[in-house]
Every structure is written in C-alpha cells, then in structure tokens.
Design a protein around this motif. Structure first.
Motif, PDB file in Angstrom:
ATOM      1  N   ILE A 254      15.907  63.620  18.456  1.00  0.00           N
ATOM      2  CA  ILE A 254      16.975  63.580  19.459  1.00  0.00           C
ATOM      3  C   ILE A 254      17.869  62.368  19.231  1.00  0.00           C
ATOM      4  N   GLU A 255      17.256  61.202  19.049  1.00  0.00           N
ATOM      5  CA  GLU A 255      18.030  59.974  18.821  1.00  0.00           C
ATOM      6  C   GLU A 255      18.955  60.122  17.620  1.00  0.00           C
ATOM      7  N   ARG A 256      18.420  60.612  16.520  1.00  0.00           N
ATOM      8  CA  ARG A 256      19.209  60.743  15.290  1.00  0.00           C
ATOM      9  C   ARG A 256      20.385  61.689  15.490  1.00  0.00           C
TER      10      ARG A 256
ATOM     11  N   TRP B 267      22.361  72.500  19.511  1.00  0.00           N
ATOM     12  CA  TRP B 267      20.987  72.777  19.106  1.00  0.00           C
ATOM     13  C   TRP B 267      19.999  71.895  19.877  1.00  0.00           C
ATOM     14  N   VAL B 268      20.322  70.620  20.053  1.00  0.00           N
ATOM     15  CA  VAL B 268      19.450  69.715  20.802  1.00  0.00           C
ATOM     16  C   VAL B 268      19.221  70.253  22.212  1.00  0.00           C
TER      17      VAL B 268
ATOM     18  N   THR C 267      14.572  70.216  26.653  1.00  0.00           N
ATOM     19  CA  THR C 267      15.056  70.259  28.034  1.00  0.00           C
ATOM     20  C   THR C 267      15.936  69.040  28.294  1.00  0.00           C
ATOM     21  N   GLU C 268      16.722  69.119  29.340  1.00  0.00           N
ATOM     22  CA  GLU C 268      17.561  67.980  29.713  1.00  0.00           C
ATOM     23  C   GLU C 268      16.692  66.761  30.032  1.00  0.00           C
TER      24      GLU C 268
ATOM     25  N   ARG D 222      26.381  54.411  25.751  1.00  0.00           N
ATOM     26  CA  ARG D 222      27.287  54.420  26.906  1.00  0.00           C
ATOM     27  C   ARG D 222      27.617  55.848  27.339  1.00  0.00           C
ATOM     28  N   TYR D 223      27.869  56.726  26.397  1.00  0.00           N
ATOM     29  CA  TYR D 223      28.180  58.112  26.749  1.00  0.00           C
ATOM     30  C   TYR D 223      27.028  58.732  27.532  1.00  0.00           C
ATOM     31  N   TRP D 224      25.801  58.611  27.008  1.00  0.00           N
ATOM     32  CA  TRP D 224      24.655  59.242  27.660  1.00  0.00           C
ATOM     33  C   TRP D 224      24.264  58.513  28.943  1.00  0.00           C
TER      34      TRP D 224
END
Length: 100
Positions: free
Chosen positions: A33-35, A47-48, A53-54, A73-75
């Motif tokens: 997920i991080e990548r 795809w993620v 799940t959220e 910052r976005y997330w």
C-alpha cells in the motif's frame, strides 16, 4: 480478497527492488500500500481500493514511516487524520542541533 489474487504484472515497475511474485498481499500489505500510494498512479490507486478495505489503507497510512510528505498530506486530509496519528510525521531527532 481472493486467496489467489496477486499484484498485477503491469505494476512490476513500482516494485523495482523486489520480486513481486514473492510479495504476499496480506503479509506485505503495509509495504504494498505504501509503495503504490507513493509511486503509483490512478490505475494503481483503483487496484489498492479494490484489493484492500478503506480501514486497511488508513492503517497503512497511519503506521507507515515511508510516505513522502506530499503523499502523507493528501491522505491525512482524505482520512481526516491529525499529524500525531501518522508515524511519517514523527520526530527525526529528539536532540535539536545534533547531527547523527
């Protein structure tokens, strides 16, 4: 998630430093997920969100130390998080002025 699901081969360039066939979607979920949040595009993001799940994505955002500032910052705003809830905003040095 289907047990036979794998990272699409078209995403191989995002994992230049590892063999994607060795990545387990559960065991390596934070790394994956991080990548993809850091390096991916709209198709990888889709795809993620189809794969995890959220809550799983939010957890990865919170515990990841490797998110870029822009990505973090976005997330942070997307999930309405405080800096203190995100490890990537942690203090780099507890001794100001000391170079390690």
């Amino acid at each position: 998630m289907a047990s036979n699901q794998t990272i699409p081969n078209e995403f191989k360039s995002f994992f230049w430093d590892v063999d994607i066939t060795e990545l387990d979607l559960r065991q390596h979920q934070i790394f994956i997920i991080e990548r993809l949040l850091n390096e991916g595009d709209q198709r990888t993001l889709r795809w993620v969100f189809e794969t995890y799940t959220e809550d799983e994505i939010k957890e990865a955002v919170c515990i990841s130390r490797g998110l870029s500032l822009k990505t973090a910052r976005y997330w942070q705003y997307f999930f309405n998080l405080k800096e203190g809830e995100m490890r990537c905003f942690g203090t780099y040095s507890m001794m100001p002025g000391k170079i390690f």
